[in-house]
Design an enzyme around this catalytic site. Structure first.
Site, mmCIF file in Angstrom:
data_model
loop_
_atom_site.group_PDB
_atom_site.id
_atom_site.type_symbol
_atom_site.label_atom_id
_atom_site.label_comp_id
_atom_site.label_asym_id
_atom_site.label_seq_id
_atom_site.Cartn_x
_atom_site.Cartn_y
_atom_site.Cartn_z
ATOM 1 C CB ILE A 1 -0.965 -0.016 1.207
ATOM 2 C CG1 ILE A 1 -2.142 0.929 0.977
ATOM 3 C CG2 ILE A 1 -0.240 0.271 2.528
ATOM 4 C CD1 ILE A 1 -3.273 0.752 1.966
ATOM 5 C CG ASP B 1 1.042 0.414 12.747
ATOM 6 O OD1 ASP B 1 0.815 0.196 13.948
ATOM 7 O OD2 ASP B 1 1.248 1.557 12.285
HETATM 8 N N1 APR Z 1 0.471 -3.254 2.128
HETATM 9 C C1 APR Z 1 -0.817 -3.715 2.082
HETATM 10 N N2 APR Z 1 -1.310 -4.632 2.931
HETATM 11 C C2 APR Z 1 -0.461 -5.126 3.877
HETATM 12 C C3 APR Z 1 0.887 -4.690 3.999
HETATM 13 C C4 APR Z 1 1.343 -3.728 3.057
HETATM 14 N N3 APR Z 1 2.614 -3.258 3.082
HETATM 15 N N4 APR Z 1 1.457 -5.368 5.050
HETATM 16 C C5 APR Z 1 0.509 -6.183 5.549
HETATM 17 N N5 APR Z 1 -0.640 -6.049 4.857
HETATM 18 C C6 APR Z 1 -1.923 -6.737 5.044
HETATM 19 C C7 APR Z 1 -1.919 -8.042 5.787
HETATM 20 O O1 APR Z 1 -1.572 -9.110 4.913
HETATM 21 C C8 APR Z 1 -3.371 -8.125 6.234
HETATM 22 O O2 APR Z 1 -4.164 -8.647 5.179
HETATM 23 O O3 APR Z 1 -2.719 -5.883 5.847
HETATM 24 C C9 APR Z 1 -3.756 -6.655 6.466
HETATM 25 C C10 APR Z 1 -3.868 -6.250 7.928
HETATM 26 O O4 APR Z 1 -2.900 -6.965 8.681
HETATM 27 P P1 APR Z 1 -2.074 -6.260 9.879
HETATM 28 O O5 APR Z 1 -1.115 -5.304 9.296
HETATM 29 O O6 APR Z 1 -1.552 -7.369 10.734
HETATM 30 O O7 APR Z 1 -3.163 -5.409 10.669
HETATM 31 P P2 APR Z 1 -4.307 -5.887 11.676
HETATM 32 O O8 APR Z 1 -4.723 -7.288 11.467
HETATM 33 O O9 APR Z 1 -5.346 -4.795 11.577
HETATM 34 O O10 APR Z 1 -3.579 -5.819 13.088
HETATM 35 C C11 APR Z 1 -3.190 -4.561 13.587
HETATM 36 O O11 APR Z 1 -0.965 -5.321 13.945
HETATM 37 O O12 APR Z 1 0.915 -4.428 13.012
HETATM 38 C C12 APR Z 1 0.134 -4.420 14.137
HETATM 39 O O13 APR Z 1 0.421 -2.233 15.086
HETATM 40 C C13 APR Z 1 -0.492 -3.092 14.415
HETATM 41 O O14 APR Z 1 -1.244 -3.741 16.584
HETATM 42 C C14 APR Z 1 -1.667 -3.502 15.255
HETATM 43 C C15 APR Z 1 -2.106 -4.790 14.615
#
Ligand code: APR
Length: 188
Positions: free
Chosen positions: A15, A38
């Site tokens: 993203i 994140d």
């Molecule tokens: N671009 C797009 N999508 C991504 C990227 C990226 N660079 N990195 C990961 N994803 C996707 C993952 O594969 C998943 O489908 O984003 C989606 C959300 O996953 P997470 O990032 O783990 O977020 P979430 O499940 O909402 O958990 C949030 O995780 O990283 C920590 O600080 C954050 O505590 C919070 C928690």
């Protein structure tokens, strides 16, 4: 064909590389970074983002806060919208939510879209909020995400364009199937 179909895109990749006005971060309530998307956004936006977020006082689950994009601005991203999705408490096997997980996830999309409208953003990209570390079932999350965005775009001119950015091809296929189903239900 439903005219909304031209305003919604599903793509696969990182993203932080998209050329949109704002990208949405799946953050935690501290807004101070983490793993997953994140971590990717904080790495790409640079240290100024962390310094900026320290003064925000966090963000409750289901809500969102908008910040500058800092080191991502040179590629055209104007804002970051940090939202905090629910941690899945439901029963995966029975696909039954709990503690209104669905409502909290829907609220993430609604509050991000409201901020995009308030800032008159033309385009916004969402990751699959809550479907990684927070363990929300992907198909269920996709139905909520697509449903809220289609509902919003049917009633609002901004943002003009919404991108669902999936990290994997399977996720993107899932979103495309949900989108196709929703579009046909709405008389596309
Ligand atoms: N671009 C797009 N999508 C991504 C990227 C990226 N660079 N990195 C990961 N994803 C996707 C993952 O594969 C998943 O489908 O984003 C989606 C959300 O996953 P997470 O990032 O783990 O977020 P979430 O499940 O909402 O958990 C949030 O995780 O990283 C920590 O600080 C954050 O505590 C919070 C928690």
């Amino acid at each position: 064909m439903n005219p909304l179909i031209d305003r919604i895109e599903v793509t696969t990749g990182d993203i932080t590389t998209l050329h949109v006005d704002a990208i949405v971060n799946a953050a935690n309530e501290s807004l101070l970074g983490g793993g997953g998307v994140d971590g990717a956004i904080h790495r790409a936006a640079g240290r100024r983002l962390l310094e900026h977020n320290r003064q925000l006082g966090g963000c409750p689950t289901g809500l969102a806060k908008i910040t500058p994009a800092f080191d991502l601005e040179p590629i055209g991203i104007k804002h970051l919208i940090h939202t905090v999705g629910p941690v899945w408490h439901g029963d995966d096997a029975l696909d039954i939510g709990a503690n209104d997980d669905d409502g909290a996830l829907a609220s993430c999309y609604d509050t991000c879209l409201t901020l995009a409208r308030e800032h008159r953003l033309a385009s916004i990209a969402f990751p699959a909020i809550s479907t990684g570390v927070y363990r929300f079932p992907k198909p269920r999350a996709a139905r909520i995400a697509v449903g809220r965005v289609v509902d919003w775009l049917g009633n609002n001119g901004h943002p003009r364009h919404v991108v669902f950015c999936c990290f994997g091809a399977d996720d993107a296929d899932g979103y495309r199937q949900v989108l196709s189903s929703v579009m046909s239900d709405t008389g596309a």
